[in-house]
Design a protein around this motif. Structure first.
Motif, PDB file in Angstrom:
ATOM      1  N   ALA A 186     -47.368 -12.172  -9.692  1.00  0.00           N
ATOM      2  CA  ALA A 186     -48.454 -11.441  -9.039  1.00  0.00           C
ATOM      3  C   ALA A 186     -48.120  -9.960  -9.093  1.00  0.00           C
ATOM      4  O   ALA A 186     -46.964  -9.568  -8.874  1.00  0.00           O
ATOM      5  CB  ALA A 186     -48.616 -11.889  -7.589  1.00  0.00           C
ATOM      6  N   HIS A 187     -49.110  -9.131  -9.364  1.00  0.00           N
ATOM      7  CA  HIS A 187     -48.892  -7.694  -9.472  1.00  0.00           C
ATOM      8  C   HIS A 187     -49.298  -6.985  -8.183  1.00  0.00           C
ATOM      9  O   HIS A 187     -50.299  -7.320  -7.559  1.00  0.00           O
ATOM     10  CB  HIS A 187     -49.680  -7.112 -10.649  1.00  0.00           C
ATOM     11  CG  HIS A 187     -49.116  -7.503 -11.979  1.00  0.00           C
ATOM     12  ND1 HIS A 187     -48.092  -6.825 -12.570  1.00  0.00           N
ATOM     13  CD2 HIS A 187     -49.411  -8.533 -12.807  1.00  0.00           C
ATOM     14  CE1 HIS A 187     -47.780  -7.391 -13.719  1.00  0.00           C
ATOM     15  NE2 HIS A 187     -48.573  -8.439 -13.881  1.00  0.00           N
ATOM     16  N   ARG A 196     -53.901 -17.418 -17.003  1.00  0.00           N
ATOM     17  CA  ARG A 196     -54.315 -16.662 -15.823  1.00  0.00           C
ATOM     18  C   ARG A 196     -55.025 -17.573 -14.836  1.00  0.00           C
ATOM     19  O   ARG A 196     -55.748 -18.487 -15.221  1.00  0.00           O
ATOM     20  CB  ARG A 196     -55.244 -15.511 -16.216  1.00  0.00           C
ATOM     21  CG  ARG A 196     -54.539 -14.376 -16.938  1.00  0.00           C
ATOM     22  CD  ARG A 196     -55.513 -13.218 -17.195  1.00  0.00           C
ATOM     23  NE  ARG A 196     -54.841 -12.064 -17.753  1.00  0.00           N
ATOM     24  CZ  ARG A 196     -54.651 -11.849 -19.043  1.00  0.00           C
ATOM     25  NH1 ARG A 196     -55.101 -12.733 -19.908  1.00  0.00           N
ATOM     26  NH2 ARG A 196     -54.037 -10.771 -19.466  1.00  0.00           N
ATOM     27  N   GLU A 198     -60.392 -19.855  -6.087  1.00  0.00           N
ATOM     28  CA  GLU A 198     -60.670 -19.310  -7.405  1.00  0.00           C
ATOM     29  C   GLU A 198     -61.484 -20.344  -8.162  1.00  0.00           C
ATOM     30  O   GLU A 198     -60.990 -21.422  -8.491  1.00  0.00           O
ATOM     31  CB  GLU A 198     -59.369 -18.997  -8.148  1.00  0.00           C
ATOM     32  CG  GLU A 198     -59.554 -18.476  -9.561  1.00  0.00           C
ATOM     33  CD  GLU A 198     -60.201 -17.093  -9.600  1.00  0.00           C
ATOM     34  OE1 GLU A 198     -60.845 -16.785 -10.628  1.00  0.00           O
ATOM     35  OE2 GLU A 198     -60.065 -16.338  -8.620  1.00  0.00           O
ATOM     36  N   GLU A 218     -49.708 -10.992 -20.242  1.00  0.00           N
ATOM     37  CA  GLU A 218     -50.242  -9.838 -19.524  1.00  0.00           C
ATOM     38  C   GLU A 218     -50.452  -8.655 -20.463  1.00  0.00           C
ATOM     39  O   GLU A 218     -51.381  -7.872 -20.302  1.00  0.00           O
ATOM     40  CB  GLU A 218     -49.295  -9.455 -18.400  1.00  0.00           C
ATOM     41  CG  GLU A 218     -49.209 -10.510 -17.308  1.00  0.00           C
ATOM     42  CD  GLU A 218     -48.057 -10.256 -16.358  1.00  0.00           C
ATOM     43  OE1 GLU A 218     -47.438  -9.187 -16.477  1.00  0.00           O
ATOM     44  OE2 GLU A 218     -47.793 -11.115 -15.508  1.00  0.00           O
ATOM     45  N   GLU A 238     -50.251  -3.354  -5.990  1.00  0.00           N
ATOM     46  CA  GLU A 238     -51.164  -2.247  -6.239  1.00  0.00           C
ATOM     47  C   GLU A 238     -50.487  -1.108  -6.986  1.00  0.00           C
ATOM     48  O   GLU A 238     -51.140  -0.327  -7.679  1.00  0.00           O
ATOM     49  CB  GLU A 238     -51.721  -1.734  -4.903  1.00  0.00           C
ATOM     50  CG  GLU A 238     -52.605  -2.745  -4.178  1.00  0.00           C
ATOM     51  CD  GLU A 238     -53.125  -2.200  -2.866  1.00  0.00           C
ATOM     52  OE1 GLU A 238     -52.735  -1.067  -2.510  1.00  0.00           O
ATOM     53  OE2 GLU A 238     -53.903  -2.897  -2.196  1.00  0.00           O
ATOM     54  N   GLY A 285     -57.076 -16.326 -11.540  1.00  0.00           N
ATOM     55  CA  GLY A 285     -57.412 -15.204 -10.666  1.00  0.00           C
ATOM     56  C   GLY A 285     -56.504 -14.016 -10.954  1.00  0.00           C
ATOM     57  O   GLY A 285     -56.346 -13.593 -12.102  1.00  0.00           O
ATOM     58  N   ARG A 286     -55.865 -13.495  -9.921  1.00  0.00           N
ATOM     59  CA  ARG A 286     -54.974 -12.347 -10.117  1.00  0.00           C
ATOM     60  C   ARG A 286     -53.534 -12.775 -10.385  1.00  0.00           C
ATOM     61  O   ARG A 286     -52.627 -11.931 -10.425  1.00  0.00           O
ATOM     62  CB  ARG A 286     -55.020 -11.426  -8.900  1.00  0.00           C
ATOM     63  CG  ARG A 286     -54.499 -12.031  -7.608  1.00  0.00           C
ATOM     64  CD  ARG A 286     -54.810 -11.113  -6.435  1.00  0.00           C
ATOM     65  NE  ARG A 286     -54.255 -11.569  -5.180  1.00  0.00           N
ATOM     66  CZ  ARG A 286     -53.073 -11.193  -4.713  1.00  0.00           C
ATOM     67  NH1 ARG A 286     -52.333 -10.348  -5.415  1.00  0.00           N
ATOM     68  NH2 ARG A 286     -52.618 -11.639  -3.561  1.00  0.00           N
ATOM     69  N   TYR A 287     -53.317 -14.062 -10.590  1.00  0.00           N
ATOM     70  CA  TYR A 287     -51.977 -14.580 -10.844  1.00  0.00           C
ATOM     71  C   TYR A 287     -51.843 -15.023 -12.302  1.00  0.00           C
ATOM     72  O   TYR A 287     -52.809 -15.436 -12.932  1.00  0.00           O
ATOM     73  CB  TYR A 287     -51.677 -15.775  -9.928  1.00  0.00           C
ATOM     74  CG  TYR A 287     -51.785 -15.443  -8.461  1.00  0.00           C
ATOM     75  CD1 TYR A 287     -50.782 -14.714  -7.821  1.00  0.00           C
ATOM     76  CD2 TYR A 287     -52.900 -15.832  -7.716  1.00  0.00           C
ATOM     77  CE1 TYR A 287     -50.890 -14.397  -6.477  1.00  0.00           C
ATOM     78  CE2 TYR A 287     -53.008 -15.518  -6.371  1.00  0.00           C
ATOM     79  CZ  TYR A 287     -52.001 -14.803  -5.755  1.00  0.00           C
ATOM     80  OH  TYR A 287     -52.109 -14.484  -4.422  1.00  0.00           O
TER      81      TYR A 287
END
Length: 433
Positions: free
Chosen positions: A54-55, A31, A107, A368, A57, A33-35
């Motif tokens: 990347a996800h 991971r 990050e 994930e 919302e 951050g959000r990636y």
């Protein structure tokens, strides 16, 4: 006739070698951050480059490219400011031939840029793979690549702000490593403005003018001067190599070098970075070798104008060079579509990369999902019954005793059921009579 790619090689061997050492300690997937990083694409002079997920919302996922700026650059406030300013400037460049900048942030101690992912190769990688398999790049596809890159440059050069004023965007580093090619035949130019930001912090090797005073301190050179010479010397226009102010015609010159190399089947400038910088300052480009290309004299005239040392003698814009190449391609019957180019790429290369990418992406999906849940019995003293025996032993004895009694009655139950069935059949028989 095809273009022989055997003598065209990547111009970042040192960077790749440096990246190989870093890869030894790079554990993927992981991971950031959000990636979720799951494939290391490589390392350039500015960043470690990863393929990531990347996800959104709403729970969807998309593949992106995350460029982690090297710590020695990301920690430089001047560089960080210039990079942010340039990223904001080009973030609104939305065009089919431009790689979209999606995110810019920090990050921990790493500054990063997130960009659109293009499933395929950069032009350098494509040429190396073609050479390895001894597959020539057909001339019509070489022209297609340069025409698409010119379309990207034309769009960026004409971009205006909200008040209608030209933004004055100049790429400054039009070179094979920044021309991305998808397996669908798309051609996209990436890293607009990066060279300018990089030059604001780290100057190009030996970028000083030859007649510069030897006792002048390097630190006295302005940020503007350093940013003007940043980029790859092998693709610089003479005014770029001399550190002069640039406009879109410098990018036209660089596109001309890319076209020359694809048509000639070899690099234009060779040597160290300093040697190539000296060659770039002179801007002396030899004619194309005879490759048997159709209407080669007309193609040579286009190259002569694109590669004129004097900017005033060049095509005034990328659009003008694009129109000239379109006309030549039509006349020489070398005009092809994206679909044909994509078929050529898919037939030769798609399975090689896509299978590897999917395998590593499955690893990212596993990351994930989190580690599997394992149920483990708790260690505690075994409970006892009122008789003092272990409860498990007491329970087993009771279960055994209770199970034994119904088992002994089983034959009697079966006999009773059989008698009842016979009785019912007799009653039914009597009623029917």
């Amino acid at each position: 006739m095809g273009t022989d790619a055997s003598t065209l090689r990547a111009d970042e061997r040192g960077a790749r070698a440096q990246g190989d050492g870093a890869a030894e300690t790079d554990h993927l997937p992981r991971r950031f951050g959000r990636y979720h990083l799951f494939d290391r694409i490589g390392r350039g002079g500015m960043a470690d480059i990863y393929l990531a997920r990347a996800h959104t919302e709403l729970g969807g996922a998309r593949r992106v490219v995350v460029k982690q700026i090297l710590p020695e650059l990301g920690g430089d406030p001047q560089f960080a400011k210039m990079l942010i300013d340039e990223a904001k400037l080009v973030a609104d460049l939305r065009h089919a031939n431009v790689v979209q900048v999606l995110d810019l942030g920090r990050e921990g101690d790493r500054l990063y840029i997130t960009m659109e992912y293009v499933e395929g190769y950069d032009l350098n990688q494509l040429l190396r793979r073609l050479s390895k398999r001894r597959i020539p790049l057909p001339a019509e596809f070489a022209l297609f690549v340069v025409r698409e890159a010119l379309a990207a440059l034309d769009f960026a050069h004409r971009k205006k702000d909200d008040e209608g004023e030209p933004l004055g965007i100049v790429h400054r580093d039009v070179s094979p490593s920044n021309v991305l090619i998808s397996f669908e035949g798309e051609v996209k130019l990436c890293d607009f403005g990066i060279a300018k930001a990089l030059g604001g912090s780290v100057r190009a090797p030996d970028a000083r003018d030859d007649d510069r005073d030897d006792d002048r301190d390097d630190d006295t050179e302005s940020t503007g001067e350093r940013s003007r010479v940043a980029g790859k010397a092998a693709y610089m226009s003479p005014e770029h190599a001399r550190g002069e102010e640039l406009d879109g015609r410098a990018d036209v010159f660089a596109a001309g070098i890319v076209l020359w190399e694809l048509c000639a089947g070899r690099r234009l400038y060779k040597g160290t970075e300093a040697e190539m910088l000296a060659l770039a300052k002179r801007g002396e480009v030899p004619p194309l070798p005879d490759r048997g290309l159709p209407e080669q004299g007309e193609l040579q005239a286009i190259l002569d104008r694109a590669l004129a040392p004097d900017p005033e003698a060049r095509f005034p814009s990328a659009a003008e060079m694009l129109r000239a190449l379109d006309d030549y391609a039509m006349k020489a019957k070398l005009f092809v579509s994206q679909i044909r180019f994509g078929s050529f790429l898919s037939d030769h290369f798609e399975s090689d990369v896509v299978l590897l990418r999917r395998e590593r992406e499955r690893a990212a999906e596993a990351l994930e999902a989190g580690p599997p849940v394992e149920i483990v019995a708790l260690s505690s003293p075994e409970p006892t019954s009122p008789s003092g025996r272990p409860l498990a032993e007491e329970t087993t004895k009771r279960l055994t005793a209770s199970d034994a009694e119904p088992t002994s009655r089983a034959p009697m139950v079966l006999i009773g059921l059989a008698f009842a069935v016979v009785l019912v059949l007799l009653v039914v028989w009597a009623a029917l009579r």
